[in-house]
Design an enzyme around this catalytic site. Structure first.
Site, PDB file in Angstrom:
ATOM      1  N   ARG A  67      58.249  12.488 -52.608  1.00 47.68           N
ATOM      2  CA  ARG A  67      58.156  11.427 -51.717  1.00 47.68           C
ATOM      3  C   ARG A  67      59.100  11.500 -50.160  1.00 47.68           C
ATOM      4  O   ARG A  67      58.500  11.209 -49.126  1.00 47.68           O
ATOM      5  CB  ARG A  67      58.387  10.015 -52.268  1.00 47.68           C
ATOM      6  N   TYR A 120      40.273  -1.100 -32.927  1.00 48.26           N
ATOM      7  CA  TYR A 120      39.803  -0.881 -34.205  1.00 48.26           C
ATOM      8  C   TYR A 120      39.800  -2.099 -35.291  1.00 48.26           C
ATOM      9  O   TYR A 120      40.805  -2.613 -35.458  1.00 48.26           O
ATOM     10  CB  TYR A 120      40.247   0.608 -35.087  1.00 48.26           C
ATOM     11  N   ASP A 192      47.245   4.468 -30.307  1.00 47.01           N
ATOM     12  CA  ASP A 192      46.493   5.104 -31.198  1.00 47.01           C
ATOM     13  C   ASP A 192      45.650   6.165 -30.510  1.00 47.01           C
ATOM     14  O   ASP A 192      44.682   5.819 -29.857  1.00 47.01           O
ATOM     15  CB  ASP A 192      45.530   4.185 -31.924  1.00 47.01           C
ATOM     16  N   LYS A 217      40.493  11.713 -38.904  1.00 47.85           N
ATOM     17  CA  LYS A 217      39.284  12.177 -38.022  1.00 47.85           C
ATOM     18  C   LYS A 217      39.495  13.523 -37.545  1.00 47.85           C
ATOM     19  O   LYS A 217      39.127  14.599 -38.064  1.00 47.85           O
ATOM     20  CB  LYS A 217      39.377  11.197 -37.099  1.00 47.85           C
TER      21      LYS A 217
END
Ligand code: PLP
Length: 397
Positions: A67, A120, A192, A217
């Site tokens: 982690r 978005y 973004d 993406k």
């Protein structure tokens, strides 16, 4: 070459890539030296949760628990930092996980944030339905209107959240101007950069403080992984975000990190093809009688065309269009294409079609960010463009 290269990037870009290396060289080599032990050319997938310590606290290479850090993720983080010309990159389990971690690290209850009037939808949902309950205040504002941005700022504004191009209306915002406005107000500019990818636009070099990615993406590029990333310059903020990344725990597993890393090696060549195909499809749609309006920053009549030409290398692979016959016609078109697959997401090698109002942006119905119901969004892939164009007339007729 990075316009504002930093010491860490220089360290991150492997010796074979060189600090002045071009984008594609960095995409293939930064953070990706052949494995020291075996010479493996491809970064291994370190499928381990923990690492043997040589005595208590005797960590090998700084790794103790996956982690906190994992070597496959480190390679991805170094590669992406080099591509965005950033000082520090942090990888996350999704774009939303990156945004959530960032906003909860930067903001405190009572703080205020500006976001695009056509942000978005799911980012808006995170802010309006999750972080607002925790005490974050927000104002949607058209970021292309700089006076409106100035007017919406408050003493408590901590973040100006920007998308350019926006999802799904492909609006363009002036990053240099927004950085100045945000900084004068004591706020940070967060961009973004998912739609552009670092190949087309590098917001840190234009004054942004933090870049956000859904690596799901274009960076991943093959519709086979969900991931997110934050990239920034400021070392102190980098430490603060690394603390939150570990403390909140929304990290990607090593296989996901590997898939994104593999995707970014070909980002440049893929983006060139996405952009060329999208430009041809936009031109086809402009001339089609069933289409009322085409949203694509590469068109000379797009209000952000000149700005996009200044701050982007090319205009991207996303095209949206409105149908003259309205919502039902838009929904029907989405179901009639053969090669464009009806599905959410974007940025993969295969072309996708969707109806934002009922799919990706359904969560903003009834909010100030509601998207037009007659809108169709295309994620233009890298297939042969004549085949893509041939798919559209039968769907539009
Ligand atoms: C512009 C933009 N930002 C962020 C996200 C969220 O990313 P993820 O789906 O990886 O959580 C998306 C997803 O579609 C997006 O399009």
């Amino acid at each position: 070459m990075c316009r504002r290269a930093s010491a860490t990037i220089v360290a991150a870009v492997s010796s074979s890539a060189g600090k002045d290396a071009g984008f594609n060289t960095r995409a293939i080599h930064a953070g990706q030296e052949p494995d020291r032990l075996t010479g493996a050319v491809s970064v291994p997938i370190y499928a381990t949760s923990t690492f043997k310590q040589d005595g208590v606290g005797g960590l090998r290479g700084g790794y103790e628990y996956s982690r906190s850090a994992n070597p496959t993720r480190t390679a991805l983080e170094e590669a992406l930092a080099a591509l965005e010309c950033g000082e520090r990159e942090l990888a996350f389990a999704s774009g939303l996980a990156a945004s959530d971690t960032l906003l909860r690290a930067l903001c405190a209850p009572g703080d205020h944030l500006l976001l695009p009037g056509d942000a978005y939808g799911v980012t808006f949902r995170l802010i309006a339905r999750v972080l607002a309950r925790w005490g974050l205040d927000y104002t949607p504002v058209p970021l292309s209107d700089l006076d409106a941005v100035r007017a919406a700022l408050r003493p408590a504004t901590r973040v100006v959240w920007c998308e350019t191009p926006t999802n799904p209306l492909l609006g363009i915002a002036d990053l240099v101007a927004l950085a100045d406005i945000a900084h004068e107000a004591g706020a940070l500019l967060v961009v973004d950069n998912t739609f552009a990818s670092p190949y087309l636009q590098q917001p840190l070099a234009l004054g942004a403080d933090v870049v956000v990615h859904s690596t799901t993406k274009y960076l991943g590029g093959h519709s086979d992984v969900v991931g997110g990333a934050l990239v920034l310059q400021d070392a102190e903020l980098g430490e603060q975000l690394a603390f939150h990344q570990n403390a909140m725990g929304a990290v990607p597993g090593p296989f996901d990190a590997f898939l994104v890393l593999r995707g970014i090696k070909t980002l440049g060549v893929r983006m060139d093809r996405h952009c060329a195909n999208a430009a041809r499809i936009a031109a086809f749609l402009v001339d089609h009688p069933a289409v009322a309006r085409v949203y694509f920053p590469g068109l000379a009549e797009h209000p952000g065309h000149e700005l996009a030409a200044r701050q982007m290398r090319d205009f991207g692979g996303m095209v949206s269009f409105a149908l003259r016959a309205g919502e039902e016609a838009a929904v029907k078109v989405c179901g009639l294409t053969q090669l464009f697959t009806l599905g959410e997401s974007l940025g993969g090698v295969e072309s996708l079609i969707e109806h934002p109002a009922r799919m990706t942006h359904a969560s903003v119905t009834g909010s100030p960010l509601e998207v037009p119901a007659d809108l169709v969004r295309l994620s233009v892939g890298i297939e042969d463009v004549q085949d893509l164009i041939a798919d559209l007339p039968q769907a539009l007729s």
